[in-house]
Motif scaffolding. Sequence first.
Motif, mmCIF file in Angstrom:
data_model
loop_
_atom_site.group_PDB
_atom_site.id
_atom_site.type_symbol
_atom_site.label_atom_id
_atom_site.label_comp_id
_atom_site.label_asym_id
_atom_site.label_seq_id
_atom_site.Cartn_x
_atom_site.Cartn_y
_atom_site.Cartn_z
ATOM 1 N N MET A 145 24.821 70.163 -37.912
ATOM 2 C CA MET A 145 25.582 68.964 -38.166
ATOM 3 C C MET A 145 27.041 69.320 -38.280
ATOM 4 S SD MET A 145 23.264 66.496 -40.356
ATOM 5 C CE MET A 145 21.715 66.025 -39.698
ATOM 6 N N LYS A 203 28.660 63.438 -38.090
ATOM 7 C CA LYS A 203 27.559 64.195 -37.504
ATOM 8 C C LYS A 203 26.222 63.814 -38.137
ATOM 9 C CE LYS A 203 30.197 67.765 -35.434
ATOM 10 N NZ LYS A 203 30.099 69.044 -34.791
ATOM 11 N N GLU A 257 23.058 62.411 -35.993
ATOM 12 C CA GLU A 257 21.746 63.070 -36.052
ATOM 13 C C GLU A 257 20.698 62.181 -36.728
ATOM 14 O OE1 GLU A 257 20.794 66.401 -35.225
ATOM 15 O OE2 GLU A 257 22.723 66.789 -34.275
ATOM 16 N N GLU A 315 13.243 66.111 -39.436
ATOM 17 C CA GLU A 315 14.611 66.341 -38.965
ATOM 18 C C GLU A 315 15.228 67.542 -39.689
ATOM 19 O OE1 GLU A 315 15.788 61.684 -38.117
ATOM 20 O OE2 GLU A 315 15.642 62.419 -40.178
ATOM 21 N N ILE A 367 16.787 70.929 -38.026
ATOM 22 C CA ILE A 367 18.127 71.447 -38.305
ATOM 23 C C ILE A 367 18.070 72.935 -38.613
ATOM 24 C CG2 ILE A 367 19.972 71.440 -40.039
ATOM 25 C CD1 ILE A 367 19.607 68.401 -40.175
ATOM 26 N N LYS A 397 25.799 73.837 -33.120
ATOM 27 C CA LYS A 397 26.107 72.424 -32.910
ATOM 28 C C LYS A 397 27.587 72.139 -32.746
ATOM 29 C CE LYS A 397 21.965 70.858 -35.028
ATOM 30 N NZ LYS A 397 21.246 69.739 -34.599
#
Length: 189
Positions: A1, A23, A27, A37, A41, A188
């Motif tokens: 993120m 971010k 996401e 999720e 990550i 990312k």
Amino acid sequence: MGQVEATTDKEVTLQNIQELYRKFTNECPSGNLHLHEFKKIFGVSSKSTEEELAFIELVFNSFDINKDGKLDFMEYVAAVNLVLRGKLIDKLKWSFKIYDNDGNGSLNNQEVRRVVKIITKIKKHSDPTVDNVDNICDRIFQLTDKNKDSQISLEEFIEGAEKDPWLMEQLRLDFAPKDWFIKNQEKKS
């Protein structure tokens, strides 16, 4: 993120928080970060070991302050701040919370064994010489349980960790999340 400074000597700016929020919403358009999720990550997938899955669930649940099964943005920011920039005392309190499965404010052998077992199995993947769970738990209690009541209080936990480097390594749980988070941030950005 978001790209977050991993140093402790800089302040988080409004711009850092706005970038994290941007971010986060990209996401997590629902405004919440769910366990699946969260696993994504941190690079935990169905191919991850059982221990990695168990550890990431412990970490996720520790950040889910209101226990609703998801992290909102404020819980997420608090988690990121703790893992990347938190003071040692706060990280130890967080680690204690993960160990304290029943939430009664003290750790018994079963609670310590549960977390040590997971961490030991993860460590054995990269270092097969890691000591066994029984030896680690016995040593943890020997070094921390000052009043010999077979319970470790938060005070005993913190005092023991601050005095003994081996114990600090066993009790402090923020290293893996921090490494995972930083690695993921680099991917990312």
